[in-house]
Design an enzyme around this catalytic site. Sequence first.
Site, mmCIF file in Angstrom:
data_model
loop_
_atom_site.group_PDB
_atom_site.id
_atom_site.type_symbol
_atom_site.label_atom_id
_atom_site.label_comp_id
_atom_site.label_asym_id
_atom_site.label_seq_id
_atom_site.Cartn_x
_atom_site.Cartn_y
_atom_site.Cartn_z
ATOM 1 N N TYR A 56 52.184 46.304 39.250
ATOM 2 C CA TYR A 56 51.396 47.520 39.389
ATOM 3 C C TYR A 56 52.134 48.584 40.191
ATOM 4 C CZ TYR A 56 47.895 50.618 41.501
ATOM 5 O OH TYR A 56 47.214 51.713 41.974
ATOM 6 N N LYS A 92 53.887 52.107 38.842
ATOM 7 C CA LYS A 92 53.374 53.366 39.390
ATOM 8 C C LYS A 92 54.502 54.152 40.054
ATOM 9 C CE LYS A 92 49.687 54.838 39.806
ATOM 10 N NZ LYS A 92 48.984 55.856 38.981
#
Length: 495
Positions: free
Chosen positions: A232, A236
């Site tokens: 994640y 990002k």
Amino acid sequence: MDTTAIVGCFRNRSILITGSTGYLGKLLVEKMLRVQPEVRKLYLLVRAPDAAAAEQRIVDNDLFDVLREQHGADFQSVKNKIRPLAGDMSKENFGLGSSEIVHMSLQDVDAIVNSAATTNFYNRYDVALASNTTSVSHICEFAHKCPRLKMLLHVSTAYLTGYEVGLLPENLFQIGEARREGCHLDIEAEVQLMHKVKSQLRMSSSDDKLEKKTMKDLGLERAKHFGWQNTYVFTKAMGEMFLGHLGQDLPVVIVRPSIVTSTIKDPMPGWIDGLTRGLDTIIVGYNYQKLPCFVVDDDAFIHAIPGDMVINAMMVAMATHWGKPAHVLYNVSSPLHASVVLESMYSSFRTNPRTRANGRIIKNKRIPMFKKFADFRAYMILRYKLPLELLHSVNVLLGGVFDQYYRKAHKGYNSLMLLAKLYAPFSLFKGCFDNTNLKKLSMAMATSCENDDASSLFHLDTSCINWSSYLINIHIPAVLEFANASTQEKKAGRS
């Protein structure tokens, strides 16, 4: 900047919002309509089969009860400000094609808010890259086609700093910048690697489960290789790099919240639309006594922020930097001592214990917490792994009589170990996010902890949060109510 100026900034403006069915997206839509009903249009990009289905996913929940009560029979006129767009931000032009609505929105959009993301720590690499990284290139491409654009706000996460310790400044990422010293990150090469591995898998096997696991493991492996905690935050970070590189001539604000919790006040205390990873996992696990132990340093700080304060920061930052051709970053976070979380949790359950059907109180035992992952792993091996291996041997000797029990226990052990590996970098986090820019915004708002009038509509002062009171009286009850409702829905779905 005062409240009137902030609210006025959005009058007669059209804003494109991605991720509007997510927690922060819903809060932003609700607050935008509540404080500025004269906004021209809110174009909401939603992954849905059609616009009607997209609209239903957004406003059909209790978050909009305050708005409904405020406007009564005129609520429909406010609702008409919403223009859902059934599309997919992971595709070029958001998968909208060249329809009239796309042309109209391009000419009409004054601002873009990108709050869409897949937040699963252990997601498939292909899915995370599409949602968190390459989608940003599509947003920048779309933004360049909007002649009226005055603001592009991108919601990221504070934990992009990897394993760094100490005070972590509000620094923007440069393209190719890795968290691991000596590494250069080539985003295009990562995308090509993902496609190569995926193609090879499909040529050699049609096993969907194998592909899913391989993609998950690849994402985690690449994240750790470059110095990030999980897929994640890694994807990002690459998304931010794309934004800095492809959107360098756009007016950009990046908001990096830490762990986002339930609302503290606005539009109602304790509204939540999902459980935060780590913090709420411990709360729910303790409530049901299904978390036998975990990795948490009670001397460290957990960095969290109520959802409505994130929305305040987003809207104030947009108004402050409206039309200014610069890239500005805001860490939106408040340090929360881990011991406060644990003691608030124990206090809450002592005050409001679970009860059996006959009314008898269920006493919850404290969960063993380990400050080092090595100690946690040793405990798990001695307490659970070795007995499991013994059970496996006995099961083989007895012809598989304990097969079902063993598989269930083994699955539970593996799940807890994976959970701990994914969350340990956050529960043992040694960094502290610098929020100087957020403090400047708060000071400019000239609000105080005691101020409860209209000027507190965009309150940003995180020092005013009484974390113990908030956790005991607002957040923990909200988490348990949501968890119980989700459990009941699952049971109803199975029946």
